[in-house]
Design a protein around this motif. Structure first.
Motif, PDB file in Angstrom:
ATOM      1  N   THR A   7     -25.987 -48.489   1.736  1.00  0.00           N
ATOM      2  CA  THR A   7     -26.221 -48.833   0.324  1.00  0.00           C
ATOM      3  C   THR A   7     -25.536 -47.679  -0.543  1.00  0.00           C
ATOM      4  OG1 THR A   7     -28.518 -48.098   0.371  1.00  0.00           O
ATOM      5  CG2 THR A   7     -28.080 -50.509   0.699  1.00  0.00           C
ATOM      6  N   CYS A   8     -25.458 -46.662   0.184  1.00  0.00           N
ATOM      7  CA  CYS A   8     -24.885 -45.495  -0.732  1.00  0.00           C
ATOM      8  C   CYS A   8     -23.311 -45.655  -1.006  1.00  0.00           C
ATOM      9  CB  CYS A   8     -25.322 -44.223   0.114  1.00  0.00           C
ATOM     10  SG  CYS A   8     -24.694 -42.796  -0.823  1.00  0.00           S
ATOM     11  N   ALA A   9     -23.090 -45.676  -2.105  1.00  0.00           N
ATOM     12  CA  ALA A   9     -21.642 -45.849  -2.653  1.00  0.00           C
ATOM     13  C   ALA A   9     -20.910 -44.714  -2.153  1.00  0.00           C
ATOM     14  CB  ALA A   9     -21.530 -46.122  -3.947  1.00  0.00           C
ATOM     15  N   ASP A  10     -20.950 -43.563  -2.388  1.00  0.00           N
ATOM     16  CA  ASP A  10     -20.300 -42.188  -2.072  1.00  0.00           C
ATOM     17  C   ASP A  10     -21.000 -41.624  -0.859  1.00  0.00           C
ATOM     18  OD1 ASP A  10     -18.958 -40.079  -2.139  1.00  0.00           O
ATOM     19  OD2 ASP A  10     -19.378 -39.430  -4.118  1.00  0.00           O
ATOM     20  N   ASN A  11     -20.254 -41.105  -0.052  1.00  0.00           N
ATOM     21  CA  ASN A  11     -20.663 -40.618   1.231  1.00  0.00           C
ATOM     22  C   ASN A  11     -21.262 -39.086   1.081  1.00  0.00           C
ATOM     23  OD1 ASN A  11     -19.504 -42.700   2.455  1.00  0.00           O
ATOM     24  ND2 ASN A  11     -17.460 -41.467   3.299  1.00  0.00           N
ATOM     25  N   ARG A  12     -20.792 -38.479  -0.147  1.00  0.00           N
ATOM     26  CA  ARG A  12     -21.350 -37.179  -0.620  1.00  0.00           C
ATOM     27  C   ARG A  12     -22.873 -37.342  -0.973  1.00  0.00           C
ATOM     28  NH1 ARG A  12     -16.805 -35.335  -4.409  1.00  0.00           N
ATOM     29  NH2 ARG A  12     -16.987 -37.665  -5.039  1.00  0.00           N
ATOM     30  N   GLY A  13     -23.394 -38.570  -1.249  1.00  0.00           N
ATOM     31  CA  GLY A  13     -24.754 -38.831  -1.862  1.00  0.00           C
ATOM     32  C   GLY A  13     -25.718 -39.130  -0.830  1.00  0.00           C
ATOM     33  N   ARG A  14     -25.234 -39.156   0.522  1.00  0.00           N
ATOM     34  CA  ARG A  14     -25.978 -39.429   1.590  1.00  0.00           C
ATOM     35  C   ARG A  14     -27.075 -38.466   1.779  1.00  0.00           C
ATOM     36  NH1 ARG A  14     -21.796 -42.096   5.567  1.00  0.00           N
ATOM     37  NH2 ARG A  14     -21.400 -44.037   4.688  1.00  0.00           N
ATOM     38  N   ARG A  15     -28.325 -38.585   2.100  1.00  0.00           N
ATOM     39  CA  ARG A  15     -29.271 -37.609   2.439  1.00  0.00           C
ATOM     40  C   ARG A  15     -30.279 -38.209   3.730  1.00  0.00           C
ATOM     41  NH1 ARG A  15     -26.536 -35.759  -0.707  1.00  0.00           N
ATOM     42  NH2 ARG A  15     -27.144 -34.721  -2.601  1.00  0.00           N
ATOM     43  N   TRP A  16     -30.128 -37.093   4.499  1.00  0.00           N
ATOM     44  CA  TRP A  16     -30.855 -37.493   6.069  1.00  0.00           C
ATOM     45  C   TRP A  16     -32.098 -36.940   6.143  1.00  0.00           C
ATOM     46  CZ3 TRP A  16     -27.819 -41.161   8.326  1.00  0.00           C
ATOM     47  CH2 TRP A  16     -26.281 -41.060   7.832  1.00  0.00           C
ATOM     48  N   HIS A  17     -32.939 -37.549   6.989  1.00  0.00           N
ATOM     49  CA  HIS A  17     -34.119 -37.133   7.143  1.00  0.00           C
ATOM     50  C   HIS A  17     -34.027 -35.931   8.223  1.00  0.00           C
ATOM     51  CE1 HIS A  17     -38.239 -37.390   8.894  1.00  0.00           C
ATOM     52  NE2 HIS A  17     -38.745 -37.909   7.716  1.00  0.00           N
ATOM     53  N   PRO A  18     -34.954 -35.282   8.188  1.00  0.00           N
ATOM     54  CA  PRO A  18     -34.977 -34.034   9.334  1.00  0.00           C
ATOM     55  C   PRO A  18     -34.820 -34.401  10.488  1.00  0.00           C
ATOM     56  CG  PRO A  18     -36.551 -33.287   7.540  1.00  0.00           C
ATOM     57  CD  PRO A  18     -36.132 -34.931   7.189  1.00  0.00           C
ATOM     58  N   LEU A  19     -35.772 -35.667  10.838  1.00  0.00           N
ATOM     59  CA  LEU A  19     -35.723 -35.931  12.381  1.00  0.00           C
ATOM     60  C   LEU A  19     -34.366 -36.604  12.745  1.00  0.00           C
ATOM     61  CD1 LEU A  19     -39.231 -37.944  12.704  1.00  0.00           C
ATOM     62  CD2 LEU A  19     -38.654 -35.671  13.498  1.00  0.00           C
ATOM     63  N   ILE A  20     -33.615 -37.297  11.833  1.00  0.00           N
ATOM     64  CA  ILE A  20     -32.344 -37.806  12.115  1.00  0.00           C
ATOM     65  C   ILE A  20     -31.313 -36.628  12.365  1.00  0.00           C
ATOM     66  CG2 ILE A  20     -30.515 -39.111  11.154  1.00  0.00           C
ATOM     67  CD1 ILE A  20     -32.910 -40.732  12.094  1.00  0.00           C
ATOM     68  N   ILE A  21     -31.478 -35.756  11.800  1.00  0.00           N
ATOM     69  CA  ILE A  21     -30.553 -34.317  11.746  1.00  0.00           C
ATOM     70  C   ILE A  21     -30.942 -33.861  13.211  1.00  0.00           C
ATOM     71  CG2 ILE A  21     -29.965 -32.036  10.922  1.00  0.00           C
ATOM     72  CD1 ILE A  21     -29.003 -34.303   9.221  1.00  0.00           C
ATOM     73  N   ARG A  22     -32.224 -33.726  13.574  1.00  0.00           N
ATOM     74  CA  ARG A  22     -32.498 -33.230  14.958  1.00  0.00           C
ATOM     75  C   ARG A  22     -32.079 -34.066  15.943  1.00  0.00           C
ATOM     76  NH1 ARG A  22     -38.646 -31.317  16.825  1.00  0.00           N
ATOM     77  NH2 ARG A  22     -37.943 -30.448  18.718  1.00  0.00           N
ATOM     78  N   TRP A  23     -32.212 -35.390  16.062  1.00  0.00           N
ATOM     79  CA  TRP A  23     -31.310 -36.303  16.756  1.00  0.00           C
ATOM     80  C   TRP A  23     -30.074 -36.105  16.878  1.00  0.00           C
ATOM     81  CZ3 TRP A  23     -28.318 -40.626  16.420  1.00  0.00           C
ATOM     82  CH2 TRP A  23     -28.245 -41.285  17.802  1.00  0.00           C
ATOM     83  N   CYS A  24     -29.452 -36.106  15.684  1.00  0.00           N
ATOM     84  CA  CYS A  24     -27.808 -35.908  15.831  1.00  0.00           C
ATOM     85  C   CYS A  24     -27.662 -34.587  16.458  1.00  0.00           C
ATOM     86  CB  CYS A  24     -27.351 -35.962  14.251  1.00  0.00           C
ATOM     87  SG  CYS A  24     -27.498 -37.570  13.848  1.00  0.00           S
ATOM     88  N   PHE A  25     -28.392 -33.443  16.348  1.00  0.00           N
ATOM     89  CA  PHE A  25     -27.990 -32.195  16.861  1.00  0.00           C
ATOM     90  C   PHE A  25     -27.924 -32.448  18.346  1.00  0.00           C
ATOM     91  CE2 PHE A  25     -28.910 -29.424  13.223  1.00  0.00           C
ATOM     92  CZ  PHE A  25     -27.802 -28.604  13.314  1.00  0.00           C
ATOM     93  N   GLN A  26     -29.237 -33.146  18.965  1.00  0.00           N
ATOM     94  CA  GLN A  26     -29.253 -33.323  20.704  1.00  0.00           C
ATOM     95  C   GLN A  26     -28.186 -34.279  20.885  1.00  0.00           C
ATOM     96  OE1 GLN A  26     -33.073 -35.019  20.832  1.00  0.00           O
ATOM     97  NE2 GLN A  26     -34.156 -32.842  20.626  1.00  0.00           N
ATOM     98  N   LEU A  27     -27.621 -35.264  20.154  1.00  0.00           N
ATOM     99  CA  LEU A  27     -26.586 -36.003  20.708  1.00  0.00           C
ATOM    100  C   LEU A  27     -25.274 -35.327  20.620  1.00  0.00           C
ATOM    101  CD1 LEU A  27     -25.541 -38.819  21.371  1.00  0.00           C
ATOM    102  CD2 LEU A  27     -25.165 -39.369  18.984  1.00  0.00           C
ATOM    103  N   TYR A  28     -24.864 -34.407  19.535  1.00  0.00           N
ATOM    104  CA  TYR A  28     -23.634 -33.785  19.341  1.00  0.00           C
ATOM    105  C   TYR A  28     -23.701 -32.571  20.474  1.00  0.00           C
ATOM    106  CZ  TYR A  28     -19.998 -30.967  17.525  1.00  0.00           C
ATOM    107  OH  TYR A  28     -18.405 -30.171  17.169  1.00  0.00           O
ATOM    108  N   SER A  29     -24.862 -31.893  20.809  1.00  0.00           N
ATOM    109  CA  SER A  29     -24.903 -30.833  21.775  1.00  0.00           C
ATOM    110  C   SER A  29     -24.644 -31.459  23.405  1.00  0.00           C
ATOM    111  CB  SER A  29     -26.065 -30.031  21.721  1.00  0.00           C
ATOM    112  OG  SER A  29     -27.311 -31.084  21.937  1.00  0.00           O
ATOM    113  N   SER A  30     -25.000 -32.859  23.423  1.00  0.00           N
ATOM    114  CA  SER A  30     -24.816 -33.407  24.720  1.00  0.00           C
ATOM    115  C   SER A  30     -23.421 -33.667  25.120  1.00  0.00           C
ATOM    116  CB  SER A  30     -25.650 -34.545  24.993  1.00  0.00           C
ATOM    117  OG  SER A  30     -27.293 -34.147  24.813  1.00  0.00           O
TER     118      SER A  30
END
Length: 337
Positions: free
Chosen positions: A104-127
């Motif tokens: 629903t966010c029109a601009d990608n720069r306006g997205r805000r992520w939950h800390p748990l999502i950031i941590r999950w993305c870190f684990q996925l990216y490091s894998s």
């Protein structure tokens, strides 16, 4: 010839200015206004053509669902919505809520992520960085950009060596692990060298990094050795690091693991490894980790490091496979693997 070149460049610049200018309409000449109208009309036609091609592609790639499949998908979304209402702290419901907000966010720069999502993305990216980028590029999942992850990773400044502040964060991460058990505190240490590209760079604070750094005490010993072995009145030059010696802690009864210290070096010396190893053991035992094993390869500094633990008076050829952990709160051995 030079004047003709300058004149042609000026004409081309004027044409580009009239085509893509953002000047006010009142400041344009009649010819520039006509060109502006033509370009706007052409741009609308191109945009409409692209939109039409995308609609055709969407209609061609569209897969109609049967009535049974439609019921399954509807039931799946209903279950997800039910879980998100009953268990708002559940990661699955949180992940779907974050995906809905990102859509629903029109601009990608306006997205805000939950800390748990950031941590999950870190684990996925490091894998697998390639798999993470593939999921992001295909649009299957809306994920933070690599730059966003890099900004989060740089929020805490970590220096080489044993950083007490970083070790406290390691302990905090260990306490917040999923499905904790009492046996998870039994850990082992893996230590090895990683090759680096020889280079010197400035960090954000303006400090020049890339030299060998094994701690203040060991650096002073190395400078003294270099001073005694060098010729008279010759300057002492610091060495550039070619390897990174890393200590990693691995839980023996869970999948938790974390690098805890790194040291830029050329080739680690056995006596330097001895001091760094037991300093690392001391820091971990103070944070209530129970270090039970030490694992490394068969490099000559590691073999000589193990021989340092042979008790005095032991017969020649004695194979050492364990030693006393002097920093443990109870009497406990440390096994070499």
């Amino acid at each position: 010839k030079t004047l003709l070149t300058m004149l042609s460049n000026q004409k081309s610049n004027n044409e580009k200015l009239s085509i893509s200018s953002h000047c006010a309409w009142s400041r344009l000449s009649e010819k520039e206004k006509e060109e502006r109208i033509k370009n706007c009309t052409l741009g609308r036609k191109i945009a409409a053509k692209k939109m039409h091609s995308l609609e055709e592609k969407f209609n061609n790639d569209l897969i109609p669902l049967s009535e049974e499949d439609n019921k399954v998908v509807t039931k799946l979304f209903a279950e997800v919505e039910k879980i998100s209402q009953e268990e708002p702290e559940n990661f699955k419901s949180l992940f779907i809520q974050q995906q809905q907000k990102a859509l629903t966010c029109a601009d990608n720069r306006g997205r805000r992520w939950h800390p748990l999502i950031i941590r999950w993305c870190f684990q996925l990216y490091s894998s697998s960085p390639k798999a993470y980028q593939f999921l992001k590029d295909t649009g299957v999942l809306l994920l933070p950009d690599k730059r966003t992850l890099r900004d989060y990773s740089n929020c805490f400044k970590v220096d080489s060596g044993l950083d007490s502040g970083f070790l406290d964060l390691v302990k905090k991460d260990f306490n917040n692990r999923s499905d904790p058990k009492d046996s998870d505190v039994w850990v082992g240490i893996i230590h090895d060298e990683v090759s680096l590209r020889k280079d010197l760079v400035f960090d954000d604070s303006g400090k020049l990094i890339g030299f060998v750094d094994l701690g203040s005490v060991q650096n002073s010993i190395d400078d003294l050795e270099q001073c005694l072995s060098a010729e008279q009145n010759s300057p002492i030059t610091p060495e550039e690091a070619t390897h990174m010696f890393v200590f990693m802690v691995v839980s023996l009864f869970s999948d938790w693991r974390m690098p805890v210290a790194f040291f830029p070096t050329t080739t680690i010396k056995s006596y330097a490894l001895f001091n760094l190893f037991w300093k690392c053991i001391e820091e971990l035992e103070q944070r209530e980790f129970r270090v039970l094993t030490s694992t490394c390869d068969g490099a000559s500094p590691h073999r000589l490091f193990y021989k340092y633990h042979i008790p005095p008076g032991a017969p020649k050829g004695t194979i050492i496979y364990k030693t006393n952990n002097h920093y443990a709160f109870e009497k406990r051995p440390l096994y070499f693997i």
